[in-house]
Design a protein around this motif. Structure first.
Motif, PDB file in Angstrom:
ATOM      1  N   SER A   1      37.272  38.480  46.286  1.00  0.00           N
ATOM      2  CA  SER A   1      37.280  37.032  46.101  1.00  0.00           C
ATOM      3  C   SER A   1      37.953  36.673  44.777  1.00  0.00           C
ATOM      4  N   GLY A   2      38.508  35.482  44.723  1.00  0.00           N
ATOM      5  CA  GLY A   2      39.129  35.017  43.490  1.00  0.00           C
ATOM      6  C   GLY A   2      38.142  34.906  42.347  1.00  0.00           C
ATOM      7  N   ALA A   3      36.892  34.564  42.659  1.00  0.00           N
ATOM      8  CA  ALA A   3      35.870  34.444  41.617  1.00  0.00           C
ATOM      9  C   ALA A   3      35.591  35.800  40.972  1.00  0.00           C
ATOM     10  N   ILE A   4      35.543  36.854  41.760  1.00  0.00           N
ATOM     11  CA  ILE A   4      35.316  38.195  41.211  1.00  0.00           C
ATOM     12  C   ILE A   4      36.538  38.637  40.410  1.00  0.00           C
ATOM     13  N   LYS A   5      37.725  38.334  40.905  1.00  0.00           N
ATOM     14  CA  LYS A   5      38.938  38.680  40.155  1.00  0.00           C
ATOM     15  C   LYS A   5      38.933  37.979  38.796  1.00  0.00           C
ATOM     16  N   ASP A   6      38.570  36.702  38.777  1.00  0.00           N
ATOM     17  CA  ASP A   6      38.486  35.966  37.518  1.00  0.00           C
ATOM     18  C   ASP A   6      37.480  36.620  36.564  1.00  0.00           C
ATOM     19  N   PHE A   7      36.334  37.027  37.082  1.00  0.00           N
ATOM     20  CA  PHE A   7      35.337  37.725  36.268  1.00  0.00           C
ATOM     21  C   PHE A   7      35.956  38.960  35.625  1.00  0.00           C
ATOM     22  N   PHE A   8      36.630  39.779  36.421  1.00  0.00           N
ATOM     23  CA  PHE A   8      37.249  40.987  35.882  1.00  0.00           C
ATOM     24  C   PHE A   8      38.301  40.663  34.823  1.00  0.00           C
ATOM     25  N   GLU A   9      39.091  39.626  35.058  1.00  0.00           N
ATOM     26  CA  GLU A   9      40.115  39.255  34.080  1.00  0.00           C
ATOM     27  C   GLU A   9      39.500  38.850  32.745  1.00  0.00           C
ATOM     28  N   ARG A  10      38.345  38.201  32.778  1.00  0.00           N
ATOM     29  CA  ARG A  10      37.703  37.746  31.537  1.00  0.00           C
ATOM     30  C   ARG A  10      36.991  38.859  30.789  1.00  0.00           C
ATOM     31  N   ILE A  11      36.492  39.864  31.506  1.00  0.00           N
ATOM     32  CA  ILE A  11      35.689  40.898  30.819  1.00  0.00           C
ATOM     33  C   ILE A  11      36.463  42.187  30.585  1.00  0.00           C
ATOM     34  N   TYR A  12      37.624  42.337  31.177  1.00  0.00           N
ATOM     35  CA  TYR A  12      38.318  43.632  31.175  1.00  0.00           C
ATOM     36  C   TYR A  12      38.516  44.184  29.755  1.00  0.00           C
ATOM     37  N   TYR A  13      39.241  43.479  28.932  1.00  0.00           N
ATOM     38  CA  TYR A  13      39.544  44.024  27.607  1.00  0.00           C
ATOM     39  C   TYR A  13      38.337  44.068  26.673  1.00  0.00           C
ATOM     40  N   PRO A  14      37.463  43.060  26.673  1.00  0.00           N
ATOM     41  CA  PRO A  14      36.276  43.177  25.822  1.00  0.00           C
ATOM     42  C   PRO A  14      35.357  44.355  26.197  1.00  0.00           C
ATOM     43  N   CYS A  15      35.412  44.789  27.466  1.00  0.00           N
ATOM     44  CA  CYS A  15      34.519  45.854  27.931  1.00  0.00           C
ATOM     45  C   CYS A  15      35.202  47.217  28.053  1.00  0.00           C
ATOM     46  N   LEU A  16      36.522  47.237  27.990  1.00  0.00           N
ATOM     47  CA  LEU A  16      37.291  48.439  28.312  1.00  0.00           C
ATOM     48  C   LEU A  16      36.815  49.682  27.573  1.00  0.00           C
ATOM     49  N   GLU A  17      36.686  49.624  26.287  1.00  0.00           N
ATOM     50  CA  GLU A  17      36.336  50.805  25.507  1.00  0.00           C
ATOM     51  C   GLU A  17      34.828  51.024  25.391  1.00  0.00           C
ATOM     52  N   GLN A  18      34.042  50.008  25.698  1.00  0.00           N
ATOM     53  CA  GLN A  18      32.605  50.087  25.430  1.00  0.00           C
ATOM     54  C   GLN A  18      31.732  50.348  26.650  1.00  0.00           C
ATOM     55  N   THR A  19      32.304  50.279  27.844  1.00  0.00           N
ATOM     56  CA  THR A  19      31.467  50.430  29.045  1.00  0.00           C
ATOM     57  C   THR A  19      31.908  51.600  29.915  1.00  0.00           C
ATOM     58  N   GLN A  20      32.684  52.501  29.378  1.00  0.00           N
ATOM     59  CA  GLN A  20      33.122  53.648  30.166  1.00  0.00           C
ATOM     60  C   GLN A  20      31.900  54.429  30.652  1.00  0.00           C
ATOM     61  N   GLY A  21      31.920  54.801  31.915  1.00  0.00           N
ATOM     62  CA  GLY A  21      30.799  55.527  32.509  1.00  0.00           C
ATOM     63  C   GLY A  21      29.694  54.638  33.034  1.00  0.00           C
ATOM     64  N   LEU A  22      29.845  53.316  32.933  1.00  0.00           N
ATOM     65  CA  LEU A  22      28.816  52.397  33.422  1.00  0.00           C
ATOM     66  C   LEU A  22      28.596  52.625  34.918  1.00  0.00           C
ATOM     67  N   PRO A  23      27.363  52.915  35.332  1.00  0.00           N
ATOM     68  CA  PRO A  23      27.102  53.088  36.769  1.00  0.00           C
ATOM     69  C   PRO A  23      27.322  51.770  37.499  1.00  0.00           C
ATOM     70  N   MET A  24      27.978  51.853  38.649  1.00  0.00           N
ATOM     71  CA  MET A  24      28.232  50.638  39.408  1.00  0.00           C
ATOM     72  C   MET A  24      28.106  50.882  40.899  1.00  0.00           C
ATOM     73  N   ALA A  25      27.839  49.799  41.601  1.00  0.00           N
ATOM     74  CA  ALA A  25      27.821  49.799  43.061  1.00  0.00           C
ATOM     75  C   ALA A  25      28.541  48.545  43.513  1.00  0.00           C
ATOM     76  N   LEU A  26      28.972  48.566  44.760  1.00  0.00           N
ATOM     77  CA  LEU A  26      29.760  47.476  45.319  1.00  0.00           C
ATOM     78  C   LEU A  26      29.290  47.194  46.731  1.00  0.00           C
ATOM     79  N   TYR A  27      29.137  45.900  47.038  1.00  0.00           N
ATOM     80  CA  TYR A  27      28.938  45.518  48.433  1.00  0.00           C
ATOM     81  C   TYR A  27      29.928  44.421  48.784  1.00  0.00           C
ATOM     82  N   ILE A  28      30.396  44.457  50.024  1.00  0.00           N
ATOM     83  CA  ILE A  28      31.443  43.560  50.486  1.00  0.00           C
ATOM     84  C   ILE A  28      31.016  42.945  51.812  1.00  0.00           C
TER      85      ILE A  28
END
Length: 150
Positions: free
Chosen positions: A64-91
């Motif tokens: 969804s565009g809303a999820i893409k927007d979320f990723f665009e806003r958090i990508y660089y602030p989180c890039l170096e600090q959240t490596q290895g963050l456990p995640m799951a996805l549902y679609i």
């Protein structure tokens, strides 16, 4: 312990039901859930999470565009600090969900987040079993974090 962050776009009552079921599952495990829409979520939320669960609809064979927007806003602030963050996805997919899955996985692999289970793809017309599967997803991720498996 840090909360499990749940981010999902909610364009319909049924996607709200899925979101609520994931949240309920996390809470059932004894973990705290922080459940937000993509517009309400910020990098600080991700930085303070013990794990993240992303929920998206399949839109035109993509996330969804809303999820893409979320990723665009958090990508660089989180890039170096959240490596290895456990995640799951549902679609929630009208088709096969492959495009949405691949698009989310490309971004999260760039973030170096760790997919801890195969994405849950809920295909076709809405069924009650989707709600049950989302509750199980939330519970499983919550238990995994609580027990230190993830």
């Amino acid at each position: 312990m840090k909360p499990i962050l749940i981010i999902a776009n909610l364009p319909s009552p049924n996607t709200q039901r899925l979101f609520d079921a994931v949240t309920q599952g996390v809470n059932f495990s004894g973990m705290d859930a922080l459940s937000l829409t993509p517009a309400a979520a910020h990098a600080e939320h991700v930085l303070q999470a013990s794990a993240i669960i992303i929920g998206t609809t399949e839109n035109f064979g993509y996330m969804s565009g809303a999820i893409k927007d979320f990723f665009e806003r958090i990508y660089y602030p989180c890039l170096e600090q959240t490596q290895g963050l456990p995640m799951a996805l549902y679609i929630k997919a009208g088709l096969d969900g492959t495009g949405a899955k691949n698009s989310v996985e490309r971004i999260t692999s760039g973030l170096r987040w760790r997919l801890v289970q195969e994405p849950l793809i809920l295909k076709g017309e809405f069924r009650q079993s989707f709600v049950d599967e989302c509750t199980e997803l939330g519970t499983g991720i919550g238990e995994g974090v609580k027990l230190g498996i993830f």
